[in-house]
Design an enzyme around this catalytic site. Structure first.
Site, PDB file in Angstrom:
ATOM      1  N   LYS A  40       9.378  -0.663  14.082  1.00  0.00           N
ATOM      2  CA  LYS A  40       9.953  -0.391  12.750  1.00  0.00           C
ATOM      3  C   LYS A  40      11.042   0.671  12.859  1.00  0.00           C
ATOM      4  O   LYS A  40      12.120   0.535  12.281  1.00  0.00           O
ATOM      5  CB  LYS A  40       8.877   0.146  11.797  1.00  0.00           C
ATOM      6  CG  LYS A  40       7.850  -0.860  11.336  1.00  0.00           C
ATOM      7  CD  LYS A  40       6.959  -0.181  10.297  1.00  0.00           C
ATOM      8  CE  LYS A  40       5.712  -0.964  10.014  1.00  0.00           C
ATOM      9  NZ  LYS A  40       4.758  -0.260   9.157  1.00  0.00           N
TER      10      LYS A  40
ATOM     11  N   GLU B 245      10.518  -4.691   4.528  1.00  0.00           N
ATOM     12  CA  GLU B 245      10.556  -6.096   4.121  1.00  0.00           C
ATOM     13  C   GLU B 245      10.266  -6.242   2.628  1.00  0.00           C
ATOM     14  O   GLU B 245      10.965  -6.939   1.889  1.00  0.00           O
ATOM     15  CB  GLU B 245       9.500  -6.909   4.894  1.00  0.00           C
ATOM     16  CG  GLU B 245       9.789  -7.093   6.365  1.00  0.00           C
ATOM     17  CD  GLU B 245       9.238  -5.968   7.229  1.00  0.00           C
ATOM     18  OE1 GLU B 245       9.004  -4.857   6.710  1.00  0.00           O
ATOM     19  OE2 GLU B 245       9.068  -6.206   8.440  1.00  0.00           O
TER      20      GLU B 245
ATOM     21  N   GLY C  90      -4.778  -1.827   4.950  1.00  0.00           N
ATOM     22  CA  GLY C  90      -4.024  -2.979   4.453  1.00  0.00           C
ATOM     23  C   GLY C  90      -4.723  -4.295   4.758  1.00  0.00           C
ATOM     24  O   GLY C  90      -4.842  -5.182   3.906  1.00  0.00           O
ATOM     25  N   ARG C  91      -5.229  -4.454   5.982  1.00  0.00           N
ATOM     26  CA  ARG C  91      -5.847  -5.727   6.379  1.00  0.00           C
ATOM     27  C   ARG C  91      -7.254  -5.897   5.807  1.00  0.00           C
ATOM     28  O   ARG C  91      -7.903  -6.907   6.060  1.00  0.00           O
ATOM     29  CB  ARG C  91      -5.844  -5.850   7.901  1.00  0.00           C
ATOM     30  CG  ARG C  91      -6.457  -4.665   8.629  1.00  0.00           C
ATOM     31  CD  ARG C  91      -6.084  -4.661  10.104  1.00  0.00           C
ATOM     32  NE  ARG C  91      -6.562  -3.498  10.831  1.00  0.00           N
ATOM     33  CZ  ARG C  91      -5.920  -2.328  10.896  1.00  0.00           C
ATOM     34  NH1 ARG C  91      -4.784  -2.167  10.245  1.00  0.00           N
ATOM     35  NH2 ARG C  91      -6.405  -1.339  11.597  1.00  0.00           N
TER      36      ARG C  91
ATOM     37  N   HIS D   9      -6.335 -33.021  17.947  1.00  0.00           N
ATOM     38  CA  HIS D   9      -5.274 -33.886  18.474  1.00  0.00           C
ATOM     39  C   HIS D   9      -4.121 -33.065  19.035  1.00  0.00           C
ATOM     40  O   HIS D   9      -3.017 -33.590  19.214  1.00  0.00           O
ATOM     41  CB  HIS D   9      -4.798 -34.833  17.370  1.00  0.00           C
ATOM     42  CG  HIS D   9      -5.904 -35.710  16.884  1.00  0.00           C
ATOM     43  ND1 HIS D   9      -6.238 -36.895  17.495  1.00  0.00           N
ATOM     44  CD2 HIS D   9      -6.809 -35.533  15.893  1.00  0.00           C
ATOM     45  CE1 HIS D   9      -7.277 -37.433  16.872  1.00  0.00           C
ATOM     46  NE2 HIS D   9      -7.649 -36.623  15.905  1.00  0.00           N
TER      47      HIS D   9
ATOM     48  N   GLU E 110      -4.834  -6.335  14.735  1.00  0.00           N
ATOM     49  CA  GLU E 110      -4.301  -5.029  14.338  1.00  0.00           C
ATOM     50  C   GLU E 110      -5.430  -3.990  14.417  1.00  0.00           C
ATOM     51  O   GLU E 110      -5.189  -2.807  14.628  1.00  0.00           O
ATOM     52  CB  GLU E 110      -3.718  -5.084  12.919  1.00  0.00           C
ATOM     53  CG  GLU E 110      -2.679  -4.014  12.669  1.00  0.00           C
ATOM     54  CD  GLU E 110      -1.933  -4.169  11.344  1.00  0.00           C
ATOM     55  OE1 GLU E 110      -2.568  -4.003  10.288  1.00  0.00           O
ATOM     56  OE2 GLU E 110      -0.730  -4.443  11.354  1.00  0.00           O
TER      57      GLU E 110
ATOM     58  N   LYS F 142       0.842  -1.202   0.000  1.00  0.00           N
ATOM     59  CA  LYS F 142       0.000   0.000   0.000  1.00  0.00           C
ATOM     60  C   LYS F 142       0.877   1.252   0.000  1.00  0.00           C
ATOM     61  O   LYS F 142       0.701   2.152  -0.799  1.00  0.00           O
ATOM     62  CB  LYS F 142      -0.920  -0.031   1.225  1.00  0.00           C
ATOM     63  CG  LYS F 142      -1.805   1.189   1.335  1.00  0.00           C
ATOM     64  CD  LYS F 142      -2.756   1.080   2.508  1.00  0.00           C
ATOM     65  CE  LYS F 142      -3.455   2.420   2.721  1.00  0.00           C
ATOM     66  NZ  LYS F 142      -4.369   2.413   3.852  1.00  0.00           N
TER      67      LYS F 142
HETATM   68  O1  F6P Z   1       3.215  -2.677   9.706  1.00  0.00           O
HETATM   69  C1  F6P Z   1       1.878  -3.008   9.582  1.00  0.00           C
HETATM   70  C2  F6P Z   1       1.370  -2.728   8.195  1.00  0.00           C
HETATM   71  O2  F6P Z   1       1.308  -1.362   7.973  1.00  0.00           O
HETATM   72  C3  F6P Z   1       0.024  -3.383   7.942  1.00  0.00           C
HETATM   73  O3  F6P Z   1      -1.037  -2.635   8.381  1.00  0.00           O
HETATM   74  C4  F6P Z   1       0.072  -3.553   6.460  1.00  0.00           C
HETATM   75  O4  F6P Z   1      -0.885  -4.485   6.023  1.00  0.00           O
HETATM   76  C5  F6P Z   1       1.496  -4.037   6.284  1.00  0.00           C
HETATM   77  O5  F6P Z   1       2.237  -3.292   7.226  1.00  0.00           O
HETATM   78  C6  F6P Z   1       2.071  -3.861   4.917  1.00  0.00           C
HETATM   79  O6  F6P Z   1       2.031  -2.522   4.511  1.00  0.00           O
HETATM   80  P1  F6P Z   1       2.218  -2.111   3.018  1.00  0.00           P
HETATM   81  O7  F6P Z   1       1.122  -2.732   2.220  1.00  0.00           O
HETATM   82  O8  F6P Z   1       2.167  -0.620   2.998  1.00  0.00           O
HETATM   83  O9  F6P Z   1       3.566  -2.629   2.565  1.00  0.00           O
END
Ligand code: F6P
Length: 556
Positions: A519, A220, A278-279, A395, A364, A214
Site C-alpha cells: 500500500k 480503493e 475486517g475479515r 471437471h 490474512e 473499517k
Molecule cells: O488491506 C487489508 C485490509 O486492511 C483488510 O484487513 C480489510 O478487510 C480491508 O483492508 C479493508 O479495510 P477497510 O475496511 O478499513 O477499508
C-alpha cells in the site's frame, strides 16, 4: 495476554506426532475394515452442522496426540481469553471480539471496563431500522422515488463477507410486499472497470450507496466512493448536491470523523469497534447491505447461527469440539504430512464466493512468519485455501486431487435440502448433485486398485494411469439446508478453525501487517506512473522499465 507462545515443536505431543508421522502409512480401506465404528466415532455434530472426519488421514493415536498438543499449547486457555475480551491481538493491543457481535441482547460482556453488548444491539437496531426503511420504501431518494438498488463500496472484509452472504442467501431476498427484491451490487476493485460495470444500467434516483470501510482510509474504497458520488451528482444534476448525498450515501466505519469529512452525515453512519477485525466483520454493521437484502429477521437468524457455533466452540470438550478438531487436523496435514494447500468445495452453487471469503479469513489471519511475541515461527504456518463449487471443480482441477503427487486435504460441504428442487423428468436433480458429493469423497478415500481396474477389462498398459491410490483426506460437512443460521454456523466454524491453527503456531491471527508495504509503495510509485521523473528515478530498474512500458503504450 502477551505471554510468550508455547513453541509447539518443544512439546511432548509434537515429538509423539513426529514419530507417528515417520511411520505413517495411511490405509483408509484397512482402517474402515478393521473398525466398523470409525465413521460414527469420527462424526460430530455442532449446532446444525454434521461433520464426518472419518475420511481424514487420522488414527486414534494421532488424534490423541493432536489433542495433547492442543492442551500443551493452551488452545482452550487462549480461546477463553479471546471470548472474554483480553487483548490477544498483541501487535495492535486490541481485544478480539467478533463473537460479541452475535451475543444475545440479554448477555453481558464487560471489556476494558464497559459492557459491549448494549452497544452492539444499539447498532444492530439502527441497522435494522435502516434496512426496514429501505425495504418498505419509506427511505426514498432525493427525487422521492423508492430505492431499488444498494451498492456496497468496500474491499477485503468490507466486501467479501457481504457479497458472499448476499449470494449464498439469494432465496431469502424477496420483499414481503411482493415488490421484488432490493438488488445489491458490490464495488471493490480500484480497477475502474469494476465501478463502470457495476454502475451500468443503474438509475441514480433509485440507487443508494453504502461506503463500508473499517478505517475509512482505504484507497480503493475512498476512490470508488468519490467516483460513485460524482456519478450520482451528474445523474441528479437538478437536485441539491448535499441533499442528494444525504439521501443516497450512508457509511459503515469505526472512524465516524472521517465519514463526516467525506461529506456523509454521521446520522447516516453505522459504527463498529476496533475489536472487530475486517475479515471477521460480516456480522457487524459491515453486513448492512445484506441486512437490506434479506431483512432484519433473517439477519438476526444469521447472527443466532454464528452464536450457536460459538457456544459449541466455547463449551464442547476438546475431543468433540469440531472447530478445534478440524484445526488440529489441519496442523497434522500442514506440519507433519506436508500439505501446502487446503481446498474448500461447497456442493452448492449459492456458496460460490465462500472459498474467496475463506481466503481472506484464513490467509490474512495465519499467513505469518513471526509469533505474537515477535520471535520467528518454529514451523510452517498458513496453508493456501482455495476452492470452487462442485460439481464444476470436478471437471477442472479434481484430477490433481485424485491422482496428483501432492497431499491436498479438502472440505466438502453439502445440504440435504435444495433451495430450488428441480426435476429432470422423474429424477430429482439435487439427488444427482449429492450423488457426486458422496462419490467424490468415497473415491478420494478408497481409490481403485490395479486389480479392480484390471477386473474391468482394462488393457495392462493403461492400468497404472487408471489406478486411484485413495487415502486422500477429506472432511464432509452437511446441514439440513443453507439457511441464514446455517451460513452463520459455517462462517463461525472456519473462524474458529483458523483460530485453533493460529494458537498452535503461536501467531497473532488478528493483525495483517503484511498488507501494508504494498500500500505504501503504491502511493510512492503513483507519481512515477503519472510521469514524475524524480519519482521514476527512485525506482529499481525492473519497476522503472515496467512503468516505461506502461507510459509508452498508454494511449492518450
Ligand atoms: O488491506 C487489508 C485490509 O486492511 C483488510 O484487513 C480489510 O478487510 C480491508 O483492508 C479493508 O479495510 P477497510 O475496511 O478499513 O477499508
Amino acid at each position: 495476554m502477551t505471554d510468550a507462545p508455547v513453541d509447539p515443536t518443544t512439546t511432548p505431543a509434537w515429538t509423539r506426532l513426529t514419530t507417528l508421522a515417520a511411520d505413517f502409512a495411511p490405509d483408509l480401506r484397512g482402517w474402515f475394515d478393521a473398525d466398523p465404528t470409525r465413521a460414527t466415532r469420527l462424526t460430530f455434530d455442532a449446532a446444525d452442522l454434521h461433520v464426518d472426519l472419518s475420511k481424514g488421514l487420522v488414527t486414534d493415536e494421532i488424534l490423541a496426540a493432536l489433542l495433547e498438543l492442543a492442551e500443551e499449547v493452551g488452545v482452550a486457555t487462549r480461546r477463553d481469553a479471546m471470548l472474554c475480551g483480553e487483548h490477544i491481538n498483541v501487535t495492535e493491543d486490541r481485544a478480539v471480539l467478533h463473537t460479541a457481535l452475535r451475543l444475545p441482547a440479554d448477555a453481558s460482556l464487560v471489556v476494558d471496563g464497559q459492557d459491549v453488548v448494549p452497544e452492539v444491539h444499539e447498532t444492530l437496531r439502527k441497522v435494522y431500522d435502516f434496512a426496514d426503511r429501505v425495504r418498505s420504501g419509506a427511505w426514498t431518494g432525493v427525487t422521492g422515488e423508492r430505492i431499488r438498488t444498494v451498492v456496497n463500496i468496500g474491499i477485503g472484509g468490507s466486501d467479501l463477507g457481504p457479497v458472499m452472504a448476499y449470494e449464498a442467501l439469494a432465496p431469502y431476498r424477496a420483499l414481503p410486499d411482493g415488490q421484488g427484491e432490493i438488488e445489491c451490487r458490490f464495488i471493490s476493485n480500484i480497477d475502474p472497470t469494476d465501478a463502470a460495470q457495476k454502475l451500468a444500467g443503474l438509475d441514480p434516483a433509485t440507487t443508494l450507496f453504502i461506503v463500508s470501510s473499517k478505517t475509512f482510509g482505504t484507497l480503493e474504497t475512498l476512490t470508488n466512493a468519490r467516483l460513485c458520488r460524482a456519478w450520482l451528482l451528474s445523474g441528479l444534476a437538478e437536485a441539491d448536491a448535499a441533499e442528494a448525498v444525504a439521501k443516497h450515501f450512508v457509511a459503515v466505519s469505526t472512524a465516524l470523523d472521517k465519514v463526516a469529512a467525506f461529506g456523509i452525515d454521521p446520522a447516516n453512519a453505522f459504527g463498529f469497534w476496533d475489536w472487530v477485525g475486517g475479515r471477521y466483520s460480516v456480522d457487524s454493521a459491515i453486513g448492512t447491505s445484506l441486512a437490506v437484502a434479506i431483512g432484519p429477521e433473517r439477519f438476526a437468524e444469521l447472527l443466532a447461527g454464528f452464536h450457536a457455533l460459538d457456544e459449541h466452540f466455547r463449551t464442547a470438550p476438546l475431543a468433540s469440539n469440531v472447530p478445534i478438531l478440524m484445526g488440529l487436523l489441519n496442523v497434522w496435514y500442514v506440519n507433519f504430512l506436508g500439505a501446502g494447500t487446503h481446498a474448500v468445495l461447497p456442493y452448492s452453487q449459492l456458496m460460490h464466493r465462500f472459498p474467496a471469503y475463506l481466503q481472506q479469513l484464513t490467509m490474512e489471519s495465519n499467513g505469518k512468519g513471526v509469533r505474537w511475541d515477535g520471535t520467528p515461527v518454529t514451523t510452517e504456518t498458513g496453508e493456501v485455501f482455495w476452492g470452487e463449487p462442485g460439481t464444476n471443480g470436478q471437471h477442472a482441477f479434481y484430477q490433481l486431487i485424485h491422482q496428483g503427487t501432492r497431499i491436498l486435504p479438502a472440505d466438502f460441504i453439502a445440504f440435504a435440502n435444495p433451495p430450488y428442487p428441480l426435476k429432470d423428468g422423474d429424477i430429482d436433480v439435487h439427488e444427482l448433485f449429492l450423488a457426486n458429493f458422496f462419490a467424490q469423497t468415497r473415491a478420494l478415500a478408497f481409490g481403485k486398485t490395479a486389480d479392480e481396474v484390471r477386473a474391468e477389462g482394462t488393457a495392462e498398459a493403461i492400468v497404472p494411469a487408471r489406478v486411484f491410490t485413495g487415502n486422500r483426506p477429506t472432511a464432509s460437512i452437511m446441514a439440513p439446508a443453507l439457511t441464514p443460521s446455517v451460513l452463520g454456523q459455517l462462517i463461525a466454524l472456519y473462524e474458529h478453525i483458523t483460530f485453533t491453527q493460529g494458537v498452535v503456531w503461536g501467531i497473532d491471527s488478528f493483525d495483517q501487517w503484511g498488507v501494508e508495504l504494498g500500500k505504501q509503495l503504491a502511493l510512492q510509485i503513483s507519481p512515477a506512473v503519472s510521469g514524475d521523473a524524480e519519482a521514476a528515478a527512485a525506482q529499481d530498474a525492473s519497476t522503472r522499465a515496467l512503468i516505461d512500458y506502461y507510459r509508452s503504450h498508454r494511449e492518450p
